[in-house]
Design an enzyme around this catalytic site. Structure first.
Site, PDB file in Angstrom:
ATOM      1  NE  ARG A  28      -3.883  -2.370   2.039  1.00 36.09           N
ATOM      2  CZ  ARG A  28      -3.827  -3.682   1.755  1.00 36.09           C
ATOM      3  NH1 ARG A  28      -2.668  -4.293   1.615  1.00 36.09           N
ATOM      4  NH2 ARG A  28      -4.951  -4.373   1.612  1.00 36.09           N
ATOM      5  CG  ASP A 317      -2.372 -14.170   5.069  1.00 38.19           C
ATOM      6  OD1 ASP A 317      -3.196 -14.798   4.384  1.00 38.19           O
ATOM      7  OD2 ASP A 317      -2.025 -13.006   4.814  1.00 38.19           O
ATOM      8  CE  LYS A 344      -6.413 -16.043   1.884  1.00 34.11           C
ATOM      9  NZ  LYS A 344      -6.532 -14.614   1.587  1.00 34.11           N
ATOM     10  NE  ARG A 348      -1.361 -20.267   2.301  1.00 37.42           N
ATOM     11  CZ  ARG A 348      -1.054 -18.982   2.388  1.00 37.42           C
ATOM     12  NH1 ARG A 348      -1.819 -18.163   3.083  1.00 37.42           N
ATOM     13  NH2 ARG A 348       0.017 -18.515   1.784  1.00 37.42           N
TER      14      ARG A 348
HETATM   15  C1  S3P Z   1      -4.069  -9.117   1.926  1.00 36.65           C
HETATM   16  C2  S3P Z   1      -5.318  -9.554   2.252  1.00 36.65           C
HETATM   17  C3  S3P Z   1      -5.635 -10.961   2.555  1.00 36.65           C
HETATM   18  C4  S3P Z   1      -4.393 -11.788   2.838  1.00 36.65           C
HETATM   19  C5  S3P Z   1      -3.294 -11.499   1.871  1.00 36.65           C
HETATM   20  C6  S3P Z   1      -2.914 -10.029   1.898  1.00 36.65           C
HETATM   21  C7  S3P Z   1      -3.874  -7.686   1.628  1.00 36.65           C
HETATM   22  O1  S3P Z   1      -6.298 -11.534   1.444  1.00 36.65           O
HETATM   23  O2  S3P Z   1      -4.704 -13.147   2.854  1.00 36.65           O
HETATM   24  O3  S3P Z   1      -2.139 -12.269   2.180  1.00 36.65           O
HETATM   25  O4  S3P Z   1      -2.710  -7.212   1.621  1.00 36.65           O
HETATM   26  O5  S3P Z   1      -4.878  -6.993   1.402  1.00 36.65           O
HETATM   27  P1  S3P Z   1      -7.889 -11.327   1.191  1.00 36.65           P
HETATM   28  O6  S3P Z   1      -8.133  -9.904   1.099  1.00 36.65           O
HETATM   29  O7  S3P Z   1      -8.149 -12.029  -0.090  1.00 36.65           O
HETATM   30  O8  S3P Z   1      -8.561 -11.980   2.335  1.00 36.65           O
END
Ligand code: S3P
Length: 434
Positions: A28, A317, A344, A348
């Site tokens: 971000r 995660d 994922k 998983r």
């Molecule tokens: C993330 C959001 C999560 C996470 C991923 C990183 C992010 O996924 O599992 O490793 O940086 O916005 P989801 O938004 O699909 O749940």
């Protein structure tokens, strides 16, 4: 060598570790800095492969991004309307966050772009962003009726929507907010329970106007973003491997420094404490709007628990390494409501079930989770990462409590989120990491 042999830990894990920067926050910081006017500095940036995919994508859209050494980036933002059409396909590698967040951003650009990724990413569902972005007016094509990458995007003028997401996903939420930056008016995203809120915390620092609404967040489009300094906290998802390692190895006492403990991410701490884990948060503080603490972890006798509901997005995660703790706890643990694990980097539920079973773990896969019956020790053997960084690192942690060495194969994938993991774990546990 693309494998590592883990010897059973002979003594407790003791001392201190510092964990690399947070992957979600690092993505971000690069995205918002690129859209801001003027220079931004990102400190403690995660130099992992996933984050470099995001950096490279913006370089290809004309944003100068310099690495100043020591995990410091200087980004000369081009402003909301300053990106240029990339000359080639943008390769997001293994990174779901890169492809989904960039889909939202590119939907608002007056040019054509194509996003793709590696063999794993090209199997992951994109409809969750493609559908609402199409409702906003974007034209997006992909394999399997727009669900699978590569995605081709013809962006342009978008209209704001009010979207009720069927899943709690920060990637969906953030993609729509990024598209919302390019709309006249207010874009609203609601979700069934709160997913990680790094976007909502960071965008206002750059000058965007966001405010909470019941069950979600609203963003006013066309803000003027200005450069910022962002300090990225340590990644709790990476810290989780060391939390579990220290808990399951008797006589451990490990201080994990500078960990982000954002309440939308700290479910693993809650779950491990409910199992009887001794985790103490020390020196809680704020860094760039994100709560941070040092975490002192002591070896503990764990007992099985049930997890589900709104705890799941707060530790999504970390569930692979949670299952390692469960496999070594007294009694049975149940993971419910976690069907998202199936889409994922790998499925998983399937990967952890097959690999823990190889080490003598008692695990039953369910459509939305797992049932795990714990035991005192696991067995040695050969296990596979399935090309998934978190499976590789979880199985390495499991190896610390096996009766004989565990060989983890196909470990190069850990570079996506945690370069240096093997050396760090090896130093603490007394095996040769590389
Ligand atoms: C993330 C959001 C999560 C996470 C991923 C990183 C992010 O996924 O599992 O490793 O940086 O916005 P989801 O938004 O699909 O749940």
């Amino acid at each position: 060598m693309n494998r590592c042999e883990i010897d059973p830990a002979r003594g407790g894990l003791r001392g201190e570790v510092t964990i690399p920067g947070d992957k979600s926050v690092s993505h971000r910081a690069v995205i918002f800095s690129s859209l801001a006017e003027g220079s931004s500095y990102v400190r403690n940036f995660l130099c992992g492969e996933d984050n470099y995919r995001t950096v490279e994508a913006f370089r290809r859209m004309g944003v100068p991004i310099e690495e100043k050494g020591d995990n410091l980036l200087r980004i000369q933002g081009r402003g909301l309307d300053g990106l240029k059409e990339p000359e080639d396909v943008l390769d997001c590698g293994n990174s779901g966050t890169t492809i989904r967040l960039l889909s939202g951003l590119l939907a608002g650009q007056p040019f054509f772009s194509v996003l793709t990724g590696d063999q794993y990413l090209r199997k992951r569902p994109m409809k969750r962003v493609v559908k609402p972005l199409s409702e906003m007016g974007a034209r997006i094509w992909g394999r399997s009726q727009g669900d699978l990458p590569p995605l081709a995007i013809h962006g342009g003028r978008l209209r704001p929507i009010s979207y009720d997401s069927p899943i709690a996903s920060a990637q969906v939420k953030s993609a729509l907010l990024l598209a919302g930056l390019y709309c006249d008016g207010v874009t609203t995203v609601r979700e069934p329970c709160l997913s990680r809120d790094h976007t909502e915390r960071m965008l206002p620092f750059f000058g965007a106007d966001l405010h909470p609404v019941a069950g979600g967040v609203a963003l006013t489009g066309r803000p003027r973003l200005h450069g910022c300094e962002v300090t990225v906290p340590g990644d709790i998802s990476s810290a989780a491997f060391f939390m579990v390692a220290a808990l399951i190895v008797p006589h451990s006492e490990l201080l994990i420094r500078n960990v982000g403990v954002n309440p939308t991410r700290d479910g693993i701490i809650e779950a491990l404490r409910r199992m009887g884990g001794d985790l103490e948060l020390v020196d809680e503080r704020l860094a760039a709007g994100e709560p941070v603490a040092d975490i002192l972890v002591r070896g503990s006798r764990l007992k099985g628990i049930e997890i589900g509901g709104s705890l799941i997005p707060r530790m999504i995660d970390e569930i692979p390494v949670f299952t390692v703790a469960a496999a070594l706890a007294e009694g049975t643990s149940v993971v419910r409501d976690a069907q998202e694990l199936r889409v994922k980097e790998t499925d998983r539920i399937a990967s952890m079930t097959s690999e823990l079973t190889k080490l003598g773990g008692e695990v039953e896969a369910r459509p939305d989770g797992m049932v795990i019956t714990g035991r005192e020790r696991l067995q040695g053997g050969k296990v596979l990462s399935h090309g998934d960084h978190r499976i590789a690192m979880s199985m390495a942690v499991a190896g610390l409590r096996a009766l004989s060495p565990v060989e983890v194969e196909d470990i190069a994938c850990t570079a996506t989120s945690f370069p240096g993991f093997w050396v760090l774990l090896g130093r603490l546990a007394g095996f040769e990491g590389h």
